[in-house]
Write a protein that holds these residues in place. Structure first.
Motif, mmCIF file in Angstrom:
data_model
loop_
_atom_site.group_PDB
_atom_site.id
_atom_site.type_symbol
_atom_site.label_atom_id
_atom_site.label_comp_id
_atom_site.label_asym_id
_atom_site.label_seq_id
_atom_site.Cartn_x
_atom_site.Cartn_y
_atom_site.Cartn_z
ATOM 1 N N GLU A 70 0.817 -1.209 0.000
ATOM 2 C CA GLU A 70 0.000 0.000 0.000
ATOM 3 C C GLU A 70 0.856 1.268 0.000
ATOM 4 O O GLU A 70 0.468 2.282 -0.567
ATOM 5 C CB GLU A 70 -0.909 -0.008 1.232
ATOM 6 N N TYR A 71 2.027 1.215 0.624
ATOM 7 C CA TYR A 71 2.801 2.437 0.827
ATOM 8 C C TYR A 71 4.151 2.476 0.127
ATOM 9 O O TYR A 71 4.622 3.553 -0.229
ATOM 10 C CB TYR A 71 3.029 2.668 2.329
ATOM 11 N N VAL A 72 4.823 1.346 -0.024
ATOM 12 C CA VAL A 72 6.182 1.355 -0.561
ATOM 13 C C VAL A 72 6.360 0.261 -1.606
ATOM 14 O O VAL A 72 5.569 -0.673 -1.696
ATOM 15 C CB VAL A 72 7.240 1.170 0.558
ATOM 16 N N TRP A 73 7.445 0.375 -2.378
ATOM 17 C CA TRP A 73 7.798 -0.659 -3.337
ATOM 18 C C TRP A 73 9.308 -0.784 -3.384
ATOM 19 O O TRP A 73 10.029 0.217 -3.313
ATOM 20 C CB TRP A 73 7.274 -0.317 -4.732
ATOM 21 N N CYS A 74 9.766 -2.008 -3.475
ATOM 22 C CA CYS A 74 11.161 -2.289 -3.767
ATOM 23 C C CYS A 74 11.219 -3.652 -4.440
ATOM 24 O O CYS A 74 10.347 -4.495 -4.211
ATOM 25 C CB CYS A 74 12.045 -2.233 -2.524
ATOM 26 N N PRO A 75 12.213 -3.878 -5.281
ATOM 27 C CA PRO A 75 12.288 -5.162 -5.970
ATOM 28 C C PRO A 75 12.386 -6.312 -4.969
ATOM 29 O O PRO A 75 13.146 -6.242 -4.006
ATOM 30 C CB PRO A 75 13.579 -5.064 -6.796
ATOM 31 N N GLY A 76 11.592 -7.334 -5.180
ATOM 32 C CA GLY A 76 11.654 -8.520 -4.328
ATOM 33 C C GLY A 76 11.089 -8.338 -2.932
ATOM 34 O O GLY A 76 11.386 -9.131 -2.037
ATOM 35 N N MET A 77 10.259 -7.318 -2.728
ATOM 36 C CA MET A 77 9.757 -7.012 -1.389
ATOM 37 C C MET A 77 8.942 -8.172 -0.810
ATOM 38 O O MET A 77 9.105 -8.529 0.353
ATOM 39 C CB MET A 77 8.905 -5.737 -1.404
ATOM 40 N N ASN A 78 8.081 -8.781 -1.609
ATOM 41 C CA ASN A 78 7.254 -9.881 -1.092
ATOM 42 C C ASN A 78 8.113 -11.037 -0.605
ATOM 43 O O ASN A 78 7.848 -11.623 0.448
ATOM 44 C CB ASN A 78 6.268 -10.364 -2.150
ATOM 45 N N LYS A 79 9.153 -11.372 -1.345
ATOM 46 C CA LYS A 79 10.036 -12.472 -0.951
ATOM 47 C C LYS A 79 10.774 -12.121 0.347
ATOM 48 O O LYS A 79 10.924 -12.968 1.226
ATOM 49 C CB LYS A 79 11.037 -12.750 -2.084
ATOM 50 N N GLU A 80 11.224 -10.872 0.464
ATOM 51 C CA GLU A 80 11.919 -10.450 1.689
ATOM 52 C C GLU A 80 10.970 -10.492 2.891
ATOM 53 O O GLU A 80 11.368 -10.899 3.986
ATOM 54 C CB GLU A 80 12.504 -9.046 1.509
ATOM 55 N N ILE A 81 9.732 -10.096 2.711
ATOM 56 C CA ILE A 81 8.743 -10.146 3.794
ATOM 57 C C ILE A 81 8.520 -11.590 4.225
ATOM 58 O O ILE A 81 8.475 -11.890 5.417
ATOM 59 C CB ILE A 81 7.420 -9.473 3.362
ATOM 60 N N GLU A 82 8.385 -12.484 3.261
ATOM 61 C CA GLU A 82 8.205 -13.899 3.589
ATOM 62 C C GLU A 82 9.385 -14.434 4.394
ATOM 63 O O GLU A 82 9.200 -15.160 5.379
ATOM 64 C CB GLU A 82 8.035 -14.719 2.305
ATOM 65 N N ASN A 83 10.599 -14.081 3.997
ATOM 66 C CA ASN A 83 11.792 -14.544 4.715
ATOM 67 C C ASN A 83 11.843 -14.007 6.140
ATOM 68 O O ASN A 83 12.183 -14.727 7.080
ATOM 69 C CB ASN A 83 13.067 -14.152 3.962
ATOM 70 N N ILE A 84 11.487 -12.733 6.322
ATOM 71 C CA ILE A 84 11.481 -12.131 7.656
ATOM 72 C C ILE A 84 10.476 -12.844 8.551
ATOM 73 O O ILE A 84 10.775 -13.209 9.686
ATOM 74 C CB ILE A 84 11.158 -10.617 7.576
ATOM 75 N N CYS A 85 9.261 -13.049 8.036
ATOM 76 C CA CYS A 85 8.201 -13.682 8.848
ATOM 77 C C CYS A 85 8.524 -15.135 9.173
ATOM 78 O O CYS A 85 8.252 -15.598 10.282
ATOM 79 C CB CYS A 85 6.866 -13.599 8.135
ATOM 80 N N ARG A 86 9.065 -15.844 8.231
ATOM 81 C CA ARG A 86 9.383 -17.254 8.485
ATOM 82 C C ARG A 86 10.468 -17.404 9.535
ATOM 83 O O ARG A 86 10.527 -18.417 10.228
ATOM 84 C CB ARG A 86 9.792 -17.932 7.189
ATOM 85 N N GLY A 87 11.312 -16.392 9.672
ATOM 86 C CA GLY A 87 12.378 -16.447 10.669
ATOM 87 C C GLY A 87 12.002 -15.828 12.000
ATOM 88 O O GLY A 87 12.822 -15.743 12.908
#
Length: 145
Positions: A70-87
């Protein structure tokens, strides 16, 4: 938006960065900030800090993606979010316990006019008071102004 201009020909990113090259037409500069549509483009140096702010509520993968998109964009953001949450132990503990819906449910009515709903309606420069019976859905209205 104030002071919006295209980035075509300027390329305020590293040469050869395929993520930006393929969305170049969607990028613009607003008040010296690179944006994609209405979302700010997060520079590589700030990506960790922005992802930490998105993650601060430990709301899980889907809520983080929703807020981030909704607020920001960066390349690969969804994948980085998934990695953060899984850890994250706290995010994982929430994942196994879905949040309960906290909306209140009206008690069931068993006879007419046991519960009514009232509202005002502004229509064609007149104001009406609406009364709706919760049991039958019968509606009455009266012009009040």
């Amino acid at each position: 938006m104030r002071n919006k201009r295209s980035v075509r020909g300027k390329r305020p990113w590293r040469e050869g960065d395929k993520h930006f090259k393929c969305i170049e037409k969607k990028l613009s500069i607003v008040d010296e900030c690179l944006v994609r549509g209405n979302r700010g483009v997060v520079p590589l140096k700030l990506r960790g800090a922005v992802l930490s702010m998105i993650h601060a509520g430990h709301q899980g993968i889907e809520r983080m993606k929703q807020w981030g998109c909704e607020y920001v964009w960066c390349p690969g953001m969804n994948k980085e979010i998934e990695n953060i949450c899984r850890g994250c132990l706290m995010c994982n503990s929430w994942a196994s316990m879905p949040r309960k819906d906290k909306r209140s449910v009206w008690p069931k009515v068993v006879r007419p006019w046991e519960r009514i709903h009232l509202d005002f309606l502004d229509f064609e420069n007149k104001i009406y008071l609406l009364v709706v019976d919760a049991f039958s859905k019968w509606m009455e209205y009266e012009e009040v102004r």
